[in-house]
Design an enzyme around this catalytic site. Structure first.
Site, short mmCIF file in Angstrom:
data_model
loop_
_atom_site.label_atom_id
_atom_site.label_comp_id
_atom_site.label_asym_id
_atom_site.label_seq_id
_atom_site.Cartn_x
_atom_site.Cartn_y
_atom_site.Cartn_z
N LYS A 1 14.37 37.52 56.64
CA LYS A 1 14.77 38.66 55.82
C LYS A 1 16.28 38.72 55.78
CE LYS A 1 15.31 42.72 58.76
NZ LYS A 1 14.86 44.04 59.16
N GLU B 1 5.15 47.99 58.40
CA GLU B 1 6.02 47.91 59.57
C GLU B 1 6.43 49.32 59.99
OE1 GLU B 1 10.81 47.33 59.94
OE2 GLU B 1 9.75 46.02 58.55
N ARG C 1 10.05 53.97 58.56
CA ARG C 1 10.99 54.37 59.61
C ARG C 1 10.97 55.88 59.80
NH1 ARG C 1 14.69 51.35 61.73
NH2 ARG C 1 14.73 49.91 59.95
N THR D 1 12.57 46.55 63.86
CA THR D 1 13.65 46.82 64.80
C THR D 1 13.23 46.40 66.22
OG1 THR D 1 14.11 48.75 63.40
CG2 THR D 1 15.50 48.48 65.31
N GLY E 1 12.23 50.14 52.42
CA GLY E 1 12.49 51.24 53.34
C GLY E 1 12.57 52.58 52.66
N SER E 2 13.79 53.12 52.55
CA SER E 2 13.95 54.51 52.11
C SER E 2 13.54 54.75 50.65
CB SER E 2 15.39 54.97 52.33
OG SER E 2 16.30 54.13 51.64
N GLY F 1 18.18 48.28 50.03
CA GLY F 1 18.60 48.53 48.65
C GLY F 1 17.65 48.06 47.58
#
Length: 205
Positions: free
Chosen positions: A126, A37, A14, A66, A176-177, A156
């Site tokens: 998901k 992604e 992202r 998204t 993700g992050s 998370g």
């Protein structure tokens, strides 16, 4: 149903910019990932995704996250994208992606949303945000879902707790992050990707 790639972990990049995408995707694939992604709220996503499909589409499942509209699905299909990840359960988006032969990982939270996604043709679910629901919730949800449907935890998930989600019945996870934050170095991406691959391999021994 089976997840399409050898490693059931989706790298979520992202916020990545077109000029950064190649080096980060290469680092992630070198670590052992084979699904990437790029969310559509990233800068100039159409440039990044098209370029990554051209360069790595034969080695990995490359696509978008998204995804909210059918027009976006059509644009992705035209550039050869094979993966559509949604944050919600929109039957029209799911059906359109399936009609293009794409793999759909549909975002859901409840049994009602999960079954609506499956009815529309989603091959993978998901649970987002997983950290808000917890592994016990996913375990309970899995009890009513068809056993062959891959369920991914997203939100998370870290190398340290990946095994918790897998033990709850998840086939894999979207990362993700804890894998990539906009602006981080390629070295950091490579380091985190390697940590996730190792964590997965140890969890499924």
């Amino acid at each position: 149903m089976q997840w399409q790639t050898k490693l059931p972990l989706i790298a979520i990049l992202r916020g990545i910019k077109p000029e950064e995408a190649r080096d980060h995707v290469a680092a992630i694939l070198d670590a052992g990932f084979d699904a990437v992604e790029i969310p559509l709220n990233s800068p100039q996503w159409e440039i990044s995704i098209a370029a990554m499909v051209r360069e790595f589409g034969d080695k990995a499942l490359i696509g978008a996250g998204t995804v909210l509209k059918t027009e976006q699905v059509d644009a992705l299909a035209a550039m050869g994208s094979k993966l559509v990840v949604t944050p919600n359960t929109n039957p029209d988006v799911i059906r359109r992606a399936v009609s293009h032969g794409m793999t759909v990982c549909a975002g859901c939270a409840t049994a009602t949303e999960a079954f609506a996604a499956l009815e529309a043709g989603a091959q993978t679910l998901k649970i987002f945000p997983s950290s808000a629901f917890g592994p016990d919730y996913i375990k309970a949800l899995k009890a009513v879902l068809p056993k062959d449907v891959p369920v991914f935890a997203v939100g998370g998930v870290t190398p340290e707790n990946l095994d918790v989600w897998l033990n709850a019945g998840c086939s894999g996870a979207g990362l993700g992050s804890d894998l990539y934050r906009a602006g981080q170095s390629v070295e950091r991406t490579a380091e985190q990707a390697t940590a996730f691959v190792k964590a997965y391999q140890e969890a499924v021994k």
